[in-house]
Design a protein around this motif. Structure first.
Motif, PDB file in Angstrom:
ATOM      1  N   GLY A 202       0.896  -1.324  -0.058  1.00  0.00           N
ATOM      2  CA  GLY A 202      -0.004   0.012   0.110  1.00  0.00           C
ATOM      3  C   GLY A 202       0.696   1.248  -0.091  1.00  0.00           C
ATOM      4  N   ASN A 203       2.002   1.037  -0.157  1.00  0.00           N
ATOM      5  CA  ASN A 203       2.890   2.329  -0.085  1.00  0.00           C
ATOM      6  C   ASN A 203       2.810   2.973  -1.658  1.00  0.00           C
ATOM      7  OD1 ASN A 203       4.491   2.181   2.346  1.00  0.00           O
ATOM      8  ND2 ASN A 203       5.161   0.215   1.526  1.00  0.00           N
ATOM      9  N   THR A 204       2.783   4.306  -1.782  1.00  0.00           N
ATOM     10  CA  THR A 204       2.686   4.914  -2.958  1.00  0.00           C
ATOM     11  C   THR A 204       4.078   5.512  -3.247  1.00  0.00           C
ATOM     12  OG1 THR A 204       0.312   5.473  -2.603  1.00  0.00           O
ATOM     13  CG2 THR A 204       1.423   6.764  -4.400  1.00  0.00           C
ATOM     14  N   TYR A 205       4.510   5.516  -4.734  1.00  0.00           N
ATOM     15  CA  TYR A 205       5.606   6.028  -5.071  1.00  0.00           C
ATOM     16  C   TYR A 205       5.137   6.875  -6.196  1.00  0.00           C
ATOM     17  CZ  TYR A 205       7.524   1.801  -2.757  1.00  0.00           C
ATOM     18  OH  TYR A 205       7.986   1.161  -2.001  1.00  0.00           O
TER      19      TYR A 205
ATOM     20  N   VAL B 262       7.899   5.327 -13.255  1.00  0.00           N
ATOM     21  CA  VAL B 262       8.212   4.386 -12.061  1.00  0.00           C
ATOM     22  C   VAL B 262       7.694   3.193 -12.060  1.00  0.00           C
ATOM     23  CG1 VAL B 262       6.256   5.461 -10.741  1.00  0.00           C
ATOM     24  CG2 VAL B 262       8.272   4.497  -9.511  1.00  0.00           C
ATOM     25  N   ALA B 263       8.553   2.181 -11.917  1.00  0.00           N
ATOM     26  CA  ALA B 263       8.008   0.923 -11.740  1.00  0.00           C
ATOM     27  C   ALA B 263       8.700   0.173 -10.643  1.00  0.00           C
ATOM     28  CB  ALA B 263       8.512   0.107 -12.749  1.00  0.00           C
ATOM     29  N   LEU B 264       7.663  -0.750  -9.999  1.00  0.00           N
ATOM     30  CA  LEU B 264       8.284  -1.638  -8.833  1.00  0.00           C
ATOM     31  C   LEU B 264       8.523  -3.187  -9.161  1.00  0.00           C
ATOM     32  CD1 LEU B 264       5.566  -0.106  -6.733  1.00  0.00           C
ATOM     33  CD2 LEU B 264       7.617   0.795  -6.736  1.00  0.00           C
ATOM     34  N   ASP B 265       9.153  -3.727  -8.226  1.00  0.00           N
ATOM     35  CA  ASP B 265       9.471  -5.213  -8.466  1.00  0.00           C
ATOM     36  C   ASP B 265       8.833  -5.656  -7.142  1.00  0.00           C
ATOM     37  OD1 ASP B 265      11.426  -5.291  -6.623  1.00  0.00           O
ATOM     38  OD2 ASP B 265      13.103  -5.301  -8.172  1.00  0.00           O
TER      39      ASP B 265
ATOM     40  N   THR C 234      12.579   0.096  -6.328  1.00  0.00           N
ATOM     41  CA  THR C 234      11.831   1.001  -7.269  1.00  0.00           C
ATOM     42  C   THR C 234      12.892   1.437  -8.210  1.00  0.00           C
ATOM     43  OG1 THR C 234      10.581   2.162  -5.120  1.00  0.00           O
ATOM     44  CG2 THR C 234      10.571   3.220  -7.354  1.00  0.00           C
ATOM     45  N   TYR C 235      12.293   1.600  -9.478  1.00  0.00           N
ATOM     46  CA  TYR C 235      12.925   1.852 -10.752  1.00  0.00           C
ATOM     47  C   TYR C 235      12.233   3.171 -11.427  1.00  0.00           C
ATOM     48  CZ  TYR C 235      14.510  -2.953 -10.394  1.00  0.00           C
ATOM     49  OH  TYR C 235      15.010  -3.989  -9.740  1.00  0.00           O
ATOM     50  N   VAL C 236      13.297   3.981 -11.525  1.00  0.00           N
ATOM     51  CA  VAL C 236      12.670   5.516 -12.114  1.00  0.00           C
ATOM     52  C   VAL C 236      13.427   5.705 -13.249  1.00  0.00           C
ATOM     53  CG1 VAL C 236      12.779   7.908 -11.731  1.00  0.00           C
ATOM     54  CG2 VAL C 236      12.512   6.406  -9.624  1.00  0.00           C
ATOM     55  N   ALA C 237      12.551   6.176 -14.353  1.00  0.00           N
ATOM     56  CA  ALA C 237      13.480   6.604 -15.654  1.00  0.00           C
ATOM     57  C   ALA C 237      13.149   8.142 -16.054  1.00  0.00           C
ATOM     58  CB  ALA C 237      12.542   5.619 -16.984  1.00  0.00           C
ATOM     59  N   GLY C 238      13.978   8.455 -16.506  1.00  0.00           N
ATOM     60  CA  GLY C 238      13.753  10.018 -16.939  1.00  0.00           C
ATOM     61  C   GLY C 238      14.922  10.356 -18.242  1.00  0.00           C
ATOM     62  N   ASP C 239      15.039  11.712 -18.237  1.00  0.00           N
ATOM     63  CA  ASP C 239      16.137  12.199 -19.029  1.00  0.00           C
ATOM     64  C   ASP C 239      16.683  13.306 -18.135  1.00  0.00           C
ATOM     65  OD1 ASP C 239      14.794  14.502 -19.854  1.00  0.00           O
ATOM     66  OD2 ASP C 239      13.840  13.425 -21.233  1.00  0.00           O
ATOM     67  N   PHE C 240      17.905  13.521 -18.755  1.00  0.00           N
ATOM     68  CA  PHE C 240      18.765  14.546 -18.023  1.00  0.00           C
ATOM     69  C   PHE C 240      19.833  15.487 -19.192  1.00  0.00           C
ATOM     70  CE2 PHE C 240      21.641  11.079 -17.762  1.00  0.00           C
ATOM     71  CZ  PHE C 240      22.880  11.177 -18.013  1.00  0.00           C
TER      72      PHE C 240
ATOM     73  N   ARG D 231      17.677   2.364  -9.986  1.00  0.00           N
ATOM     74  CA  ARG D 231      17.135   1.324  -8.810  1.00  0.00           C
ATOM     75  C   ARG D 231      17.261   2.101  -7.727  1.00  0.00           C
ATOM     76  NH1 ARG D 231      18.728  -4.554  -8.495  1.00  0.00           N
ATOM     77  NH2 ARG D 231      20.386  -3.607  -7.528  1.00  0.00           N
ATOM     78  N   PHE D 232      16.071   2.023  -6.894  1.00  0.00           N
ATOM     79  CA  PHE D 232      16.278   2.546  -5.505  1.00  0.00           C
ATOM     80  C   PHE D 232      15.812   1.337  -4.646  1.00  0.00           C
ATOM     81  CE2 PHE D 232      15.733   6.620  -7.751  1.00  0.00           C
ATOM     82  CZ  PHE D 232      16.806   7.374  -6.927  1.00  0.00           C
ATOM     83  N   SER D 233      16.473   1.131  -3.492  1.00  0.00           N
ATOM     84  CA  SER D 233      16.168   0.053  -2.517  1.00  0.00           C
ATOM     85  C   SER D 233      14.874   0.362  -1.889  1.00  0.00           C
ATOM     86  CB  SER D 233      17.271  -0.076  -1.432  1.00  0.00           C
ATOM     87  OG  SER D 233      17.039   0.905  -0.748  1.00  0.00           O
ATOM     88  N   PRO D 234      14.212  -0.352  -1.177  1.00  0.00           N
ATOM     89  CA  PRO D 234      13.108   0.176  -0.389  1.00  0.00           C
ATOM     90  C   PRO D 234      13.409   1.105   0.549  1.00  0.00           C
ATOM     91  CG  PRO D 234      13.065  -2.288  -0.618  1.00  0.00           C
ATOM     92  CD  PRO D 234      14.494  -1.767  -1.051  1.00  0.00           C
ATOM     93  N   GLN D 235      14.675   1.280   0.916  1.00  0.00           N
ATOM     94  CA  GLN D 235      14.916   2.615   1.673  1.00  0.00           C
ATOM     95  C   GLN D 235      15.078   3.708   1.228  1.00  0.00           C
ATOM     96  OE1 GLN D 235      16.501  -0.616   1.757  1.00  0.00           O
ATOM     97  NE2 GLN D 235      14.670  -1.261   3.507  1.00  0.00           N
ATOM     98  N   GLY D 236      15.187   3.796  -0.209  1.00  0.00           N
ATOM     99  CA  GLY D 236      15.452   4.766  -1.022  1.00  0.00           C
ATOM    100  C   GLY D 236      16.809   5.309  -1.354  1.00  0.00           C
ATOM    101  N   THR D 237      17.767   3.896  -1.345  1.00  0.00           N
ATOM    102  CA  THR D 237      19.109   4.223  -1.671  1.00  0.00           C
ATOM    103  C   THR D 237      19.179   3.897  -3.139  1.00  0.00           C
ATOM    104  OG1 THR D 237      19.768   3.471   0.542  1.00  0.00           O
ATOM    105  CG2 THR D 237      21.471   3.342  -1.033  1.00  0.00           C
TER     106      THR D 237
END
Length: 158
Positions: A55-58, A110-113, A118-124, A150-156
């Motif tokens: 139930g966490n929202t990203y 954003v996608a989750l496994d 958490t996986y974030v896609a974007g551009d820079f 990719r971010f760990s569940p703790q946001g790293t």
């Protein structure tokens, strides 16, 4: 009077369809909302959101100036910076991470496994800091480049 088979079939189908036109709308239950809240202020581009099995929202998106997430403020390093925010099921901010540089940085997907990553896609456009220790070098050109982090569940970032 002679009636063709196709004419009879047409009439039978019409008669069978009439009761279907009078069927009322099926009752729908009202969703049980735990909370509703604005996710941030000064957001420039809202990207995407995902909800995990707990139930966490990203939420990912981009902002300019200063953006505030449930009392946590981020200030863009340049033109526009990206962000990823994780909210608990009750709507409290768990963590927020800035994805930024002096250029234009967008987080738009954003996608989750199943393991909580958490996986974030974007551009820079310039080199982008995904954390204090993770930087992507954009080279000498200012053309857009894609990233996936990719971010760990703790946001790293990993």
């Amino acid at each position: 009077m002679h009636t063709s088979t196709s004419s009879i079939l047409r009439h039978v189908c019409s008669l069978l369809a009439v009761p279907l036109l009078h069927v009322g709308a099926l009752a729908q239950s009202t969703p049980t909302w735990q909370n509703a809240r604005a996710v941030g202020t000064n957001l420039t581009v809202s990207g995407a959101a995902a909800v995990d099995a707990n139930g966490n929202t990203y939420e990912v998106g981009s902002f300019s100036g200063t953006a505030t997430f449930d009392g946590l403020s981020l200030t863009s390093q340049g033109n526009i910076d990206g962000y990823i925010a994780k909210y608990t099921p009750t709507g409290t901010i768990a963590w927020v991470r800035q994805l930024g540089s002096t250029g234009r940085d967008l987080a738009f997907s954003v996608a989750l496994d199943a393991t909580g990553n958490t996986y974030v896609a974007g551009d820079f456009t310039n080199s982008i800091a995904l954390s204090a220790s993770v930087v992507l070098d954009g080279g000498s050109t200012t053309t857009s480049k894609a990233f996936v982090v990719r971010f760990s569940p703790q946001g790293t970032p990993e």
